[in-house]
Motif scaffolding. Sequence first.
Motif, PDB file in Angstrom:
ATOM      1  N   GLU A 212       0.830  -1.210   0.000  1.00 53.74           N
ATOM      2  CA  GLU A 212       0.000   0.000   0.000  1.00 53.74           C
ATOM      3  C   GLU A 212       0.868   1.266   0.000  1.00 53.74           C
ATOM      4  OE1 GLU A 212      -3.574   0.234   2.364  1.00 53.74           O
ATOM      5  OE2 GLU A 212      -3.410  -1.880   2.882  1.00 53.74           O
ATOM      6  N   PHE A 215       1.787   2.215  -3.441  1.00 57.90           N
ATOM      7  CA  PHE A 215       0.655   2.891  -4.077  1.00 57.90           C
ATOM      8  C   PHE A 215       0.633   4.370  -3.709  1.00 57.90           C
ATOM      9  CE2 PHE A 215      -2.600  -0.760  -4.828  1.00 57.90           C
ATOM     10  CZ  PHE A 215      -1.631  -1.478  -5.493  1.00 57.90           C
ATOM     11  N   ASP A 216       0.669   4.622  -2.393  1.00 63.37           N
ATOM     12  CA  ASP A 216       0.514   5.990  -1.896  1.00 63.37           C
ATOM     13  C   ASP A 216       1.657   6.890  -2.362  1.00 63.37           C
ATOM     14  OD1 ASP A 216      -1.848   5.355  -0.640  1.00 63.37           O
ATOM     15  OD2 ASP A 216      -0.892   4.861   1.266  1.00 63.37           O
ATOM     16  N   LEU A 219       1.150   7.554  -6.110  1.00 61.07           N
ATOM     17  CA  LEU A 219      -0.019   8.408  -6.351  1.00 61.07           C
ATOM     18  C   LEU A 219       0.247   9.850  -5.922  1.00 61.07           C
ATOM     19  CD1 LEU A 219      -2.879   5.966  -5.311  1.00 61.07           C
ATOM     20  CD2 LEU A 219      -2.556   6.974  -7.585  1.00 61.07           C
ATOM     21  N   TYR A 226      -6.917  11.875  -7.927  1.00 62.10           N
ATOM     22  CA  TYR A 226      -7.237  10.461  -7.791  1.00 62.10           C
ATOM     23  C   TYR A 226      -7.992  10.190  -6.492  1.00 62.10           C
ATOM     24  CZ  TYR A 226      -3.545  10.187  -4.303  1.00 62.10           C
ATOM     25  OH  TYR A 226      -2.794  10.384  -3.172  1.00 62.10           O
ATOM     26  N   TRP A 227      -8.635   9.028  -6.463  1.00 58.84           N
ATOM     27  CA  TRP A 227      -9.283   8.493  -5.262  1.00 58.84           C
ATOM     28  C   TRP A 227      -8.863   7.033  -5.163  1.00 58.84           C
ATOM     29  CZ3 TRP A 227     -11.258  11.591  -8.897  1.00 58.84           C
ATOM     30  CH2 TRP A 227     -11.890  12.768  -8.510  1.00 58.84           C
ATOM     31  N   ARG A 228      -8.339   6.631  -4.002  1.00 52.58           N
ATOM     32  CA  ARG A 228      -7.937   5.232  -3.815  1.00 52.58           C
ATOM     33  C   ARG A 228      -8.665   4.651  -2.615  1.00 52.58           C
ATOM     34  NH1 ARG A 228      -4.792   1.714  -0.946  1.00 52.58           N
ATOM     35  NH2 ARG A 228      -3.935   3.248   0.495  1.00 52.58           N
ATOM     36  N   TRP A 229      -9.196   3.445  -2.772  1.00 52.84           N
ATOM     37  CA  TRP A 229      -9.853   2.779  -1.647  1.00 52.84           C
ATOM     38  C   TRP A 229      -9.661   1.270  -1.768  1.00 52.84           C
ATOM     39  CZ3 TRP A 229     -11.988   4.852  -5.890  1.00 52.84           C
ATOM     40  CH2 TRP A 229     -12.906   4.112  -6.629  1.00 52.84           C
ATOM     41  N   LYS A 230      -9.838   0.597  -0.626  1.00 51.69           N
ATOM     42  CA  LYS A 230      -9.587  -0.841  -0.567  1.00 51.69           C
ATOM     43  C   LYS A 230     -10.811  -1.607  -1.040  1.00 51.69           C
ATOM     44  CE  LYS A 230      -7.283  -4.130   2.545  1.00 51.69           C
ATOM     45  NZ  LYS A 230      -7.659  -5.240   1.708  1.00 51.69           N
ATOM     46  N   PHE A 236      -7.578  -3.413  -4.700  1.00 44.79           N
ATOM     47  CA  PHE A 236      -7.668  -1.969  -4.512  1.00 44.79           C
ATOM     48  C   PHE A 236      -8.312  -1.345  -5.747  1.00 44.79           C
ATOM     49  CE2 PHE A 236      -4.060  -3.645  -2.260  1.00 44.79           C
ATOM     50  CZ  PHE A 236      -4.154  -3.055  -0.999  1.00 44.79           C
ATOM     51  N   TRP A 237      -8.976  -0.212  -5.525  1.00 45.10           N
ATOM     52  CA  TRP A 237      -9.565   0.570  -6.600  1.00 45.10           C
ATOM     53  C   TRP A 237      -8.899   1.939  -6.648  1.00 45.10           C
ATOM     54  CZ3 TRP A 237     -13.240  -1.509  -9.816  1.00 45.10           C
ATOM     55  CH2 TRP A 237     -13.922  -2.651  -9.370  1.00 45.10           C
ATOM     56  N   ILE A 238      -8.690   2.443  -7.853  1.00 46.95           N
ATOM     57  CA  ILE A 238      -8.193   3.814  -8.029  1.00 46.95           C
ATOM     58  C   ILE A 238      -9.014   4.460  -9.140  1.00 46.95           C
ATOM     59  CG2 ILE A 238      -6.239   5.304  -8.582  1.00 46.95           C
ATOM     60  CD1 ILE A 238      -4.359   3.065  -7.738  1.00 46.95           C
TER      61      ILE A 238
END
Length: 545
Positions: A212, A215-216, A219, A226-230, A236-238
């Motif tokens: 993770e 990712f961060d 990003l 962007y929007w990232r969530w589990k 994961f979704w972005i």
Amino acid sequence: MSSKKIRAIIVDDENRIRRGIERLVLSCGEEWDVVATFGDGQELLDAYQEEPFDFDILITDIRMPIMDGLTLIKEMKKFTSFSPMVISGFDDFSYLRAALREGAYDYLIKPIDREEFKVQLESIKEKIMINRHNQEELETMKKQSSELTYMKELKKLNEITSGFEIDVSIMDWTNDFPSGNYTLMYIRIDQVLSHSRAMEKNEWNTWMLAHENIFDEMLNEFSEKYWRWKGEGASFWILINNSNDNSENFKKEVYEFAVALKNNVKRYTLFSNTIAISHVFTDLAFLPTVTKDILALMQYRLIYGEDQILQQEMEEQLILGKSETKHATELQQSIHKIIQSLERMNEEELIKNVTFFASELQTLRVPSEIKLFVQSLSIQMINYLIKCTPRLSQDLLDIQDTSRLLKNIGNFAELNEEIKAWVMGVFHKLKIVSEDKVLNQVEVARAWIVENMKESITIERIARQVYMNPTYFCEYFKNQTGETVHEFVTSTRINKARELLLTTNLKVYEVSEQVGYADTKYFSKLFKKYYGQLPSKYKESVKAK
């Protein structure tokens, strides 16, 4: 993760079983708590309506004297979110199917096996803890006023990709997001079961954290919003937004980011990732449909292997990467045309495209390539039928037909005839089911909306009534009527509300419920937009005349 206890509700009309389930839940650890038990579904519904309370999981019997378990789940979901577990003494697939429709992914048969029950609870606990973890992250961001909007947006995105359907009348949620181009990325860790079983829990958590962090970090350096969530499990979704009009440059930028992300994950962790990337779109109202498309695209891992970047616009290039034949592009494009012909229900065009596909197969000289393309056709037809015609029986198109088809064929002439018979068989079954519906899709859709305005109305639900792709249906509806589906649903509901206000003694909140609005304030705001006054004032002014 939150240390707060997981709160359970138990509903069963047999006291002995109810107490037994309670003991089983409490035996699963100190993190579990039974906040209430009830002898019937109606008891729970009445108690909640009198004084709402929080709970995480509802464990319910199916058959009870006043309100059965499946009805209870459906009614309670109108008020709150929870994880349902269904327990039944009837090993009946029809009940299981109904339970799955209501979101009860956990289904146990009486007598309850203790170990199986504990395994089910552990699975539910993981989902709840993930949701809590996501919620806690959102609550942390809430403290920072500058990120309040982001928190609301992330919550809505999480709901959509988790399968929550959104009523057409509240599609204005998209107004909270910036305009421009969007693309959705879905990322899954490959071989997650092998990795998790080979590691101690602490080691697994450490690697997940490192995953993770990559990712961060990437990003944060990415130039786009962007929007990232589990997601569920190790996924994961972005969602990425670009305010410029050049979709081709945006698509290239996203792809390059995905390549760099995949490479960094392999370089700095033990994992590899498969990444599915949607087409570029501008209307977030289509996000539920885009989500389904991305999940379907991820199934191509079965054909192309893991550690891949899958793009909707590049399916033919993916085939080219697996095949050396110069006709790979034509074959993949012909598959797309077959699907389009099915969607249009154009028999003549379908026969032409199937014939071309079968003839192109004759250019192949490697059996594995023939199987690859026939299997690709099979999967894409299944995806189309699942997304666009959910009422069809699942035996309409069995993916195992591919293996049986190739195993029994001796030459290309036979293969040609079998593929034609197979595809046209799907067409004719689909035609029989949808014949009455496709005569006038707009009128069928309008009639269904009027009949069901009291219920939750989503684009997907309307599109199912006319057996059309949701995105295509929206475009078709607007082209035929000059107004969007959202506009028609809203005007239909508000006009019906006006009629009820002037011809009945219903109160404003009762009228609001009758036309499908749970939020009376939101309903009043819409009514004023149409008629210039709040509902109560409008009623008074009309009657005064």
